[in-house]
Each structure stands twice: as structure tokens, then as C-alpha cells.
Design a protein around this motif. Structure first.
Motif, short mmCIF file in Angstrom:
data_model
loop_
_atom_site.label_atom_id
_atom_site.label_comp_id
_atom_site.label_asym_id
_atom_site.label_seq_id
_atom_site.Cartn_x
_atom_site.Cartn_y
_atom_site.Cartn_z
N ARG A 52 0.83 -1.20 0.00
CA ARG A 52 0.00 0.00 0.00
C ARG A 52 0.87 1.25 0.00
O ARG A 52 1.79 1.38 0.81
N VAL A 53 0.56 2.16 -0.93
CA VAL A 53 1.32 3.41 -1.00
C VAL A 53 0.76 4.46 -0.04
O VAL A 53 1.36 5.53 0.11
N ASP A 54 -0.38 4.17 0.57
CA ASP A 54 -0.95 5.13 1.51
C ASP A 54 -0.54 4.83 2.95
O ASP A 54 -1.01 5.49 3.87
N GLU A 55 0.31 3.83 3.15
CA GLU A 55 0.81 3.51 4.48
C GLU A 55 2.33 3.64 4.49
O GLU A 55 3.03 3.00 3.69
N ARG A 56 2.83 4.47 5.37
CA ARG A 56 4.27 4.75 5.42
C ARG A 56 5.08 3.48 5.64
O ARG A 56 6.10 3.27 4.97
N ASP A 57 4.67 2.65 6.59
CA ASP A 57 5.45 1.45 6.92
C ASP A 57 5.54 0.51 5.73
O ASP A 57 6.57 -0.14 5.51
N SER A 58 4.46 0.41 4.96
CA SER A 58 4.47 -0.47 3.80
C SER A 58 5.46 0.03 2.75
O SER A 58 6.23 -0.75 2.19
N VAL A 59 5.46 1.32 2.50
CA VAL A 59 6.38 1.89 1.50
C VAL A 59 7.83 1.76 1.95
O VAL A 59 8.72 1.44 1.17
N MET A 60 8.06 1.97 3.24
CA MET A 60 9.42 1.96 3.75
C MET A 60 10.05 0.56 3.78
O MET A 60 11.24 0.43 4.05
N GLU A 61 9.26 -0.48 3.49
CA GLU A 61 9.85 -1.81 3.32
C GLU A 61 10.62 -1.90 2.01
O GLU A 61 11.44 -2.79 1.83
N TYR A 62 10.37 -0.97 1.10
CA TYR A 62 10.99 -1.01 -0.22
C TYR A 62 11.75 0.28 -0.54
O TYR A 62 12.25 0.45 -1.64
N VAL A 63 11.80 1.19 0.42
CA VAL A 63 12.51 2.45 0.25
C VAL A 63 13.42 2.67 1.44
O VAL A 63 12.97 2.62 2.59
N TYR A 64 14.71 2.89 1.18
CA TYR A 64 15.68 3.13 2.23
C TYR A 64 16.31 4.50 2.02
O TYR A 64 17.00 4.74 1.02
N GLY A 65 16.01 5.41 2.95
CA GLY A 65 16.49 6.77 2.82
C GLY A 65 17.99 6.87 2.64
O GLY A 65 18.75 6.18 3.33
#
Length: 365
Positions: A52-65
Motif C-alpha cells: 500500500r502506498v498510503d501507508e508509510r510502513d508499507s512503502v518503507m519496506e521497499y525504500v531506504y532513505g
């Protein structure tokens, strides 16, 4: 007076960077991209593969700052050269524009900041403060009137797949039922199953063609993608196998009708009846799989729990790990809490030593 104050008020000055020194602002720059291009397939109502792109935790599983190479959402999907992996799919307006890709990349490189107050679901507003509806058509981001007639017809018929797919399922199951009943009552064991097989094979071909178009239209990737770990892959090709087998047994049934009474006719009749039973069993499994893909893997277990009056979700039995006897005695003799750091071997990695591994794929292909 108030109107004069409003007219003379100085407009808000946009700074080049925010207070944290970042050029990209999530709410202003990134959320609209997620909202327009991703939310349709990865929102609360239709989260493909649970992403889900509307949940931060879900996106951050695939995005590393600050680590673009490990951010699989960007590397493996947004800039993928494989059309089956490209997000959003070309049928949904993909790939993102160079401007949008640059914003997402810079957002990640700057640390992928996502403020708590930022909301992807909130639609963009027009000049009057009203929500702007996202473009929708035969292909998202593409004017359907610009497509050729054959392309528009092919896309249109795919949307009928959810309705037509139930015809061959029902016909094969009923045909198989009457084959079984024919063992007891021979009068109903031939003509009814024969009609079900012929009609079922015909509608299976149509439903498969519609499914072929619909799957690409909904962004599930092309049919040429081979992924033996994908449930969608097995659902697709199981349905094709059902269609092919039913067509073969339908031809055998027609062949039996052209034969005179005798051993040849009886043998062909036995072949297509057994084949119909096999197809009925397969189409039941394929339909079950399709239901789980649409409504979730726990869809049918939940239904049975309701039927039998069992709690849902099922209560998990507590599992107690038995400790060695000497360890238990040692713990029982401790009168003061032990130093936690002393219990951790020095070879263990700490949280700061963890190296992120590219996350799992979030899109079925």
C-alpha cells in the motif's frame, strides 16, 4: 477593511529548501505522484500483493532513505527495463515522467522523509477547493479515443471476464455431477453432461480470452512472464489447461456422436465422461484459487468458521518452549536482574550494524 487586508497581504514565499535543508517535500511533491499513479492498485480497497502506498510502513519496506541502490521500489520497478516489472504498467500510464522520477529519486536520496501529517489518500484540490477526480479510462493516463477500434474492443471485452468466468465453472461442475448421477440413473448420465461439456468448453474459451485482456488491463503483467512462485501464474495457466482439456474432450464427445452404436461409441463416451469429471475437479480448484486472489487467502476459511460457529481469526495455541533443566535452575536462583548487555554475545550485530537487503517483490507478475 478585511478585504483590503486580504488584498494587501503578502503572498507566501516558497523557499528553495525546507527547514531540514531538503528540496523535495513529500506532501507537495511525492504524495500526488503516489495518489495519481499508484493508489488505484495499491490502496486500501485493492492492495495488490499487500503493498500500500498510503501507508508509510508499507512503502518503507521497499525504500531506504539515502540509499537509492537498495530502494527496490525505485530500482526494480519505477525504472525497470522489463515491461512486466515496470510500475506503473504501461497500460496504466507508465512509466513515470522524467520529472516525476527525478522527484522520487531525490526524495529517497534526501532521506525519504514522510511527515506524520502527510496523507496520500487526500485527493488534490482544484482552484475552487474541490477534489480533482483522477483520470480513468480504458487505459489510465491514455486517452481511449486515441486507440484503434480493435484495441478498444479487445480492452472492452476483457472487463466482462468477472461475469463470464462463472459460466464454464457452473457448467463443468453440473456436467460432472450428472455423470456421477448417471451411474445410478443412466437416463440422465449422457445427454445432460454432453450439453454441459459442449457449452462449458465454448464459454471457457471466451472467458479465457477475456481474462487474457483483463489481466494486462489491470496491471498484472503479461502472460509471457514465468514465475513458478506466483499464485497468479498458476491461476492463469491452470485456467488455460482447463480450457484446452475441455476443448479436447468436447471434440471426443462430438466424435462419439457420429459413431454408430458399438464398442467404439462406448469407449469414446467413457473417455469424454471421465475427462469431464477431471475438468470439473480442475475448474473447481481454479475457481477456488481465483476467489483467494480476489478476496484474500483467508476468504474461504473465514466462511467455514462462520458456518461452524468458530471464532475468527482462530485462537492460536500458546507454544511454550521448554528450557533445559540446568538453565531453569539457574534462572530460578537469580535474585537480582542480570545485566542485559552481558547476556548478548559480542558476535551479535547491533541495530546499527544491520545491512538492509532489498525487500521482497510487492507486485504479482
Amino acid at each position: 477593511m478585511a478585504q483590503d487586508d486580504a488584498d494587501t497581504a503578502e503572498p507566501e514565499i516558497r523557499m528553495a529548501v525546507n527547514e531540514e535543508g531538503q528540496v523535495v517535500d513529500f506532501a507537495r511533491d511525492i504524495a500526488p505522484i503516489f495518489r495519481e499513479h499508484c493508489l488505484e492498485c495499491h490502496g486500501a480497497e485493492d492492495a495488490k500483493a499487500g503493498f500500500r502506498v498510503d501507508e508509510r510502513d508499507s512503502v518503507m519496506e521497499y525504500v531506504y532513505g539515502e540509499d537509492i541502490e537498495s530502494s527496490t521500489m525505485y530500482v526494480d520497478y519505477l525504472i525497470s527495463e522489463d515491461d512486466d516489472m515496470l510500475m506503473p504498467p504501461r497500460t496504466h500510464g507508465g512509466p513515470l515522467s522524467p520529472h516525476e522520477l527525478a522527484l522520487v529519486r531525490l526524495w529517497i536520496e534526501e532521506g525519504a522523509a514522510w511527515p506524520d501529517e502527510a496523507n496520500v489518500v487526500q485527493p488534490p484540490l482544484d482552484g475552487s477547493g474541490q477534489p480533482v477526480e483522477l483520470a480513468d479510462g480504458i487505459r489510465k493516463g491514455v486517452d481511449p479515443t486515441q486507440a484503434g477500434l480493435l484495441a478498444r474492443v479487445w480492452s472492452f471485452q476483457g472487463f466482462l471476464h468477472p461475469a463470464t468466468v462463472h459460466f464454464p465453472i457452473a457448467l463443468f461442475l453440473m456436467g460432472g455431477l450428472f455423470v456421477v448421477l448417471g451411474w445410478k440413473w443412466p437416463a440422465v448420465g449422457t445427454q445432460i453432461p454432453l450439453a454441459c461439456l459442449l457449452l462449458g468448453a465454448s464459454t471457457a474459451i471466451v472467458a479465457t480470452m477475456m481474462g487474457w485482456s483483463f489481466s494486462v488491463e489491470k496491471g498484472y503483467g503479461s502472460w509471457t512472464k514465468v514465475n513458478f512462485d506466483s499464485e497468479l501464474f498458476w491461476h492463469r495457466w491452470s485456467a488455460i489447461i482447463v480450457t484446452v482439456l475441455s476443448s479436447i474432450f468436447a471434440i471426443v464427445a462430438l466424435k462419439s456422436m457420429s459413431k454408430e452404436e458399438g464398442d467404439a461409441k462406448q469407449n469414446l463416451t467413457k473417455v469424454w465422461k471421465v475427462g469431464l469429471l477431471v475438468v470439473a475437479g480442475m475448474v473447481g480448484a481454479v475457481g477456488h484459487q481465483g476467489g483467494e486472489l480476489t478476496y484474500g487467502e483467508e476468504f474461504y476459511p473465514k466462511a467455514f468458521s462462520i458456518l461452524f460457529g468458530q471464532p475468527w481469526p482462530p485462537e492460536e495455541e500458546a507454544v511454550t518452549e521448554e528450557l533445559p533443566e540446568d538453565t531453569t535452575e539457574t534462572l530460578a536462583d537469580e535474585s537480582e536482574p542480570a545485566d542485559v548487555a552481558s547476556l548478548v554475545p559480542s558476535s551479535h550485530t547491533t541495530s546499527t550494524d544491520i545491512q538492509f537487503i532489498p525487500a521482497k517483490r510487492f507486485y504479482h507478475t
